[in-house]
Design an enzyme around this catalytic site. Structure first.
Site, PDB file in Angstrom:
ATOM      1  N   ASP A  49       0.840  -1.204   0.000  1.00 16.58           N
ATOM      2  CA  ASP A  49       0.000   0.000   0.000  1.00 16.58           C
ATOM      3  C   ASP A  49       0.870   1.246   0.000  1.00 16.58           C
ATOM      4  O   ASP A  49       1.548   1.538   0.983  1.00 16.58           O
ATOM      5  CB  ASP A  49      -0.896   0.004   1.247  1.00 16.58           C
ATOM      6  N   TYR A  54       3.087   9.862  -0.482  1.00 19.88           N
ATOM      7  CA  TYR A  54       4.185   9.272   0.301  1.00 19.88           C
ATOM      8  C   TYR A  54       5.540   9.529  -0.366  1.00 19.88           C
ATOM      9  O   TYR A  54       6.582   9.383   0.269  1.00 19.88           O
ATOM     10  CB  TYR A  54       4.013   7.757   0.514  1.00 19.88           C
ATOM     11  N   LYS A  83      -2.819   5.931  -4.295  1.00 23.51           N
ATOM     12  CA  LYS A  83      -3.937   6.848  -3.997  1.00 23.51           C
ATOM     13  C   LYS A  83      -3.687   8.199  -4.648  1.00 23.51           C
ATOM     14  O   LYS A  83      -2.541   8.667  -4.682  1.00 23.51           O
ATOM     15  CB  LYS A  83      -4.069   7.042  -2.484  1.00 23.51           C
ATOM     16  N   HIS A 116      -7.679   9.523  -1.841  1.00 23.82           N
ATOM     17  CA  HIS A 116      -7.014   9.498  -0.530  1.00 23.82           C
ATOM     18  C   HIS A 116      -7.873  10.129   0.578  1.00 23.82           C
ATOM     19  O   HIS A 116      -7.971   9.590   1.680  1.00 23.82           O
ATOM     20  CB  HIS A 116      -5.656  10.206  -0.643  1.00 23.82           C
TER      21      HIS A 116
HETATM   22  P1  NAD Z   1       0.854   1.428  11.876  1.00 17.38           P
HETATM   23  O1  NAD Z   1      -0.297   1.403  12.796  1.00 17.38           O
HETATM   24  O2  NAD Z   1       1.022   0.372  10.869  1.00 17.38           O
HETATM   25  O3  NAD Z   1       2.125   1.527  12.818  1.00 17.38           O
HETATM   26  C1  NAD Z   1       3.402   1.604  12.292  1.00 17.38           C
HETATM   27  C2  NAD Z   1       4.398   1.869  13.426  1.00 17.38           C
HETATM   28  O4  NAD Z   1       4.398   0.782  14.340  1.00 17.38           O
HETATM   29  C3  NAD Z   1       5.765   2.005  12.862  1.00 17.38           C
HETATM   30  O5  NAD Z   1       6.380   3.106  13.455  1.00 17.38           O
HETATM   31  C4  NAD Z   1       6.494   0.731  13.259  1.00 17.38           C
HETATM   32  O6  NAD Z   1       7.788   0.988  13.614  1.00 17.38           O
HETATM   33  C5  NAD Z   1       5.704   0.236  14.448  1.00 17.38           C
HETATM   34  N1  NAD Z   1       5.595  -1.224  14.383  1.00 17.38           N
HETATM   35  C6  NAD Z   1       5.131  -1.950  13.336  1.00 17.38           C
HETATM   36  N2  NAD Z   1       5.117  -3.266  13.648  1.00 17.38           N
HETATM   37  C7  NAD Z   1       5.579  -3.359  14.911  1.00 17.38           C
HETATM   38  C8  NAD Z   1       5.796  -4.462  15.775  1.00 17.38           C
HETATM   39  N3  NAD Z   1       5.516  -5.704  15.392  1.00 17.38           N
HETATM   40  N4  NAD Z   1       6.272  -4.192  17.004  1.00 17.38           N
HETATM   41  C9  NAD Z   1       6.561  -2.934  17.413  1.00 17.38           C
HETATM   42  N5  NAD Z   1       6.367  -1.856  16.624  1.00 17.38           N
HETATM   43  C10 NAD Z   1       5.887  -2.067  15.394  1.00 17.38           C
HETATM   44  O7  NAD Z   1       0.857   2.888  11.201  1.00 17.38           O
HETATM   45  P2  NAD Z   1       0.835   3.513   9.758  1.00 17.38           P
HETATM   46  O8  NAD Z   1       2.097   3.309   9.043  1.00 17.38           O
HETATM   47  O9  NAD Z   1       0.358   4.899   9.948  1.00 17.38           O
HETATM   48  O10 NAD Z   1      -0.334   2.727   8.985  1.00 17.38           O
HETATM   49  C11 NAD Z   1      -0.105   1.588   8.173  1.00 17.38           C
HETATM   50  C12 NAD Z   1      -0.276   1.920   6.706  1.00 17.38           C
HETATM   51  O11 NAD Z   1      -1.578   2.445   6.433  1.00 17.38           O
HETATM   52  C13 NAD Z   1       0.639   3.044   6.221  1.00 17.38           C
HETATM   53  O12 NAD Z   1       1.974   2.639   6.080  1.00 17.38           O
HETATM   54  C14 NAD Z   1      -0.043   3.448   4.952  1.00 17.38           C
HETATM   55  O13 NAD Z   1       0.269   2.529   3.918  1.00 17.38           O
HETATM   56  C15 NAD Z   1      -1.508   3.358   5.358  1.00 17.38           C
HETATM   57  N6  NAD Z   1      -2.057   4.669   5.779  1.00 17.38           N
HETATM   58  C16 NAD Z   1      -3.062   5.215   5.038  1.00 17.38           C
HETATM   59  C17 NAD Z   1      -3.614   6.435   5.394  1.00 17.38           C
HETATM   60  C18 NAD Z   1      -4.741   7.003   4.592  1.00 17.38           C
HETATM   61  O14 NAD Z   1      -5.095   8.172   4.795  1.00 17.38           O
HETATM   62  N7  NAD Z   1      -5.311   6.254   3.686  1.00 17.38           N
HETATM   63  C19 NAD Z   1      -3.126   7.135   6.511  1.00 17.38           C
HETATM   64  C20 NAD Z   1      -2.105   6.564   7.268  1.00 17.38           C
HETATM   65  C21 NAD Z   1      -1.588   5.328   6.902  1.00 17.38           C
END
Ligand code: NAD
Length: 280
Positions: A49, A54, A83, A116
């Site tokens: 994704d 990004y 997106k 988005h």
């Molecule tokens: P997330 O909830 O996936 O959290 C990611 C964070 O958690 C990172 O900093 C990582 O270091 C930590 N982490 C991940 N796995 C871990 C583990 N097993 N143990 C400890 N820490 C861990 O947050 P995100 O990146 O904001 O969301 C995931 C994805 O969703 C994004 O990468 C993106 O692709 C998507 N997204 C979309 C939108 C949107 O508006 N559509 C907005 C935000 C994110």
């Protein structure tokens, strides 16, 4: 249904989308990005994704090409999402944004293209553009992100093609019951972003207790709760250990009462913007 890393949900148009994938928000272009995406694919991830905003579509594309060459998988086995950003919403500008994303990724189609954010006055023209791309066979599936029920109703009123996916913030402190029920009732696959609340849930006592009970990590318990709730999930990590950990959720099952306990943590608490109140 969700018994392996490549298990899929079937979208309303018959396209199969993996329940689980890798998010790459905030990962900058460079070797860390390319290595993380390649490593994930090597481990069995099939869904990636990204988004124009990004700024990492080129690296994601490079990783995809290298993975195809090195690991013997095909483009068709992968499920790539991007997106269209807010400043490109509009009919012509969204068509152009799609071409830009494809060019950066070096792909000739996307599996899923999303609006988005629901910028007022703009998202319906953008939806028409997505319909055009879909009808021309340029993209396998189209959808939206951060749409509330009223935005979905507004789009559905005039849509020729229904959004197949709505990707929204979703985690134990934000369970989005109304949006989820609306999506479930209208054949729109619900997808979670920030499923791990960007790392802010790992010290939660109840989640820690459940992690101990199932002999899993807090991240694994949360991501399993997503799957058992019928939610597509795309946690982000660039660390190999966590990429493996997050995907190791197909060998246990949470009991119904534990699913309910996790859902009861909801406080309508967002880490991201409220879609009804965006200024970007
Ligand atoms: P997330 O909830 O996936 O959290 C990611 C964070 O958690 C990172 O900093 C990582 O270091 C930590 N982490 C991940 N796995 C871990 C583990 N097993 N143990 C400890 N820490 C861990 O947050 P995100 O990146 O904001 O969301 C995931 C994805 O969703 C994004 O990468 C993106 O692709 C998507 N997204 C979309 C939108 C949107 O508006 N559509 C907005 C935000 C994110």
């Amino acid at each position: 249904m969700t018994n392996n890393l490549q298990a899929t949900t079937t979208l309303s148009n018959g396209v199969k989308m993996p329940w689980f994938g890798l998010g790459v928000f905030k990962v900058e272009e460079g070797p860390e990005l390319v290595n993380a995406v390649k490593f994930a694919i090597k481990q069995g991830y099939r869904s990636i994704d990204t988004a124009a905003i990004y700024g990492n579509e080129e690296g994601v594309g490079q990783a995809i090409r290298e993975a195809i060459n090195e690991f013997g998988i095909t483009r068709e086995e992968l499920f790539i999402t991007s997106k269209v950003w807010n400043s490109d919403l509009g009919y012509e500008s969204t068509l152009k944004a799609y071409e830009n994303s494809l060019a950066k990724l070096g792909l000739d189609y996307l599996d899923l293209f999303l609006i988005h954010w629901p910028v007022e006055g703009k998202y319906k023209d953008a939806w028409r553009a997505l319909e055009t791309l879909y009808k021309a066979g340029r993209v396998k599936a189209i959808g939206v992100s951060n749409f509330q029920v009223h935005h979905l109703e507004d789009v559905l009123k005039d849509a020729e093609i229904k959004p197949m996916v709505n990707q929204v913030e979703y985690h134990p402190r934000l369970t989005q019951a109304e949006v989820k029920a609306f999506c479930d009732n209208n054949g729109i696959q619900f997808e979670a972003w920030s499923p791990l609340m960007q790392g802010q849930l790992f010290d939660h006592p109840l989640l820690k207790d459940l992690a101990n009970k199932y002999n899993k990590s807090v991240a694994q318990v949360i991501l399993r709760w997503d799957l058992q709730n019928g939610v597509v999930t795309i946690p982000k990590s660039t660390k190999e250990q966590r990429i493996i950990e997050n995907s190791s959720i197909f060998d246990f099952e949470l009991k119904a009462e534990d699913l309910d306990q996790i859902s009861s943590l909801n406080e309508n608490h967002r880490v991201g913007p409220n879609p009804d109140n965006i200024d970007f």
